[in-house]
Design an enzyme around this catalytic site. Sequence first.
Site, mmCIF file in Angstrom:
data_model
loop_
_atom_site.group_PDB
_atom_site.id
_atom_site.type_symbol
_atom_site.label_atom_id
_atom_site.label_comp_id
_atom_site.label_asym_id
_atom_site.label_seq_id
_atom_site.Cartn_x
_atom_site.Cartn_y
_atom_site.Cartn_z
ATOM 1 N N GLU A 80 -6.772 4.865 -3.926
ATOM 2 C CA GLU A 80 -7.401 3.586 -4.261
ATOM 3 C C GLU A 80 -8.571 3.303 -3.319
ATOM 4 O OE1 GLU A 80 -6.852 2.089 -6.912
ATOM 5 O OE2 GLU A 80 -4.875 2.827 -7.524
ATOM 6 N N CYS A 143 0.578 -4.325 -5.822
ATOM 7 C CA CYS A 143 -0.080 -3.315 -4.979
ATOM 8 C C CYS A 143 -1.479 -3.767 -4.601
ATOM 9 C CB CYS A 143 -0.126 -1.951 -5.678
ATOM 10 S SG CYS A 143 1.499 -1.181 -5.788
ATOM 11 N N HIS A 168 -1.682 5.432 -5.166
ATOM 12 C CA HIS A 168 -0.798 5.186 -6.303
ATOM 13 C C HIS A 168 -0.277 6.528 -6.804
ATOM 14 C CE1 HIS A 168 -1.744 0.871 -7.701
ATOM 15 N NE2 HIS A 168 -0.431 0.990 -7.669
HETATM 16 N N1 PCA Z 1 3.679 -0.484 -7.864
HETATM 17 C C1 PCA Z 1 3.267 -1.808 -8.284
HETATM 18 C C2 PCA Z 1 3.892 -2.756 -7.307
HETATM 19 C C3 PCA Z 1 4.913 -1.955 -6.571
HETATM 20 C C4 PCA Z 1 4.649 -0.563 -6.906
HETATM 21 O O1 PCA Z 1 5.219 0.435 -6.410
HETATM 22 C C5 PCA Z 1 1.761 -1.953 -8.479
HETATM 23 O O2 PCA Z 1 1.103 -0.955 -8.797
HETATM 24 O O3 PCA Z 1 1.225 -3.052 -8.323
#
Ligand code: PCA
Length: 203
Positions: A80, A143, A168
Site C-alpha cells: 500500500e 486497514c 495487504h
Molecule cells: N483487513 C481489513 C481490516 C482488517 C483486515 O485484515 C481491511 O482491509 O480494511
Amino acid sequence: MKKVLLTGFVPFGKDKINPALELIKKMAKEEIPDVALTTTRLPVVFGEAITELISSIEKTKPNLILSLGQAAGRMVVSIERIGLNMNDTDYADNAKNKPRDELIAANGPAAYFTTIDVRKTYQEIKKAGIPVCISNSAGTYVCNNLIYGVLHHLTNNNQNHIKYGFIHIPYLPSQAAEKTKPFASLPLEIIEKAVRITINVNI
Ligand code: PCA
C-alpha cells in the site's frame, strides 16, 4: 540490532481466520538476522487499531513498523502506498461501527504516503518470484483507517524517522477453498517470504 514491529489484524466479517494474524503468530516464534521483532495483534475496529498500535510504538520504540491485513479478492501481495483521510464502509467492523463519509482527522491532509521504500520493496519481492503489486488504495475500511491514523500520529509527533509500511495479503488457499465463488490465494510461506524481504529492504 534494528527493532521491527509487525502487526496483524484478528479475523473479521464472516472469516474465521485472518492470514495476517496467522503470519505474525508464526513469525513471532522465528528469528530474523539483525532484527529484534515484536508482534502486535490489532482489533478490527475503527480508531481502536490506531490506539493499540500507538501504545505498542511507545512501548517498543521501533525503527520500522510493518502492518499486515487481509484483502479478500486481491490477486497478489499488495504494497500500500497511501492512507486516505476517509472512513466509509458498507460492512460493520467488529464493534458494529459503520462509518459513512467520515473524515479520520477533521483538520488533517487528504492523504499520507506510507514511508517504506515502496518501489524497491516491490522490485525485490518481484525478483524473488512472488506476485506483487503497488496498490494506490487500501480502501476506506479499518486497514486504511490504521494507515492514515498511524501516519498522522507519527507526523504530528515528530516521529517520521519511524518508517511505516502496510501490506495487504490475499486469502490463504484453505480460506479460498471454502468459498463457493473463485478467490485468489497465496500460501503463508510465500507471504512470509514477501514480508521478510520487505523488512530487509527497509531496515
Ligand atoms: N483487513 C481489513 C481490516 C482488517 C483486515 O485484515 C481491511 O482491509 O480494511
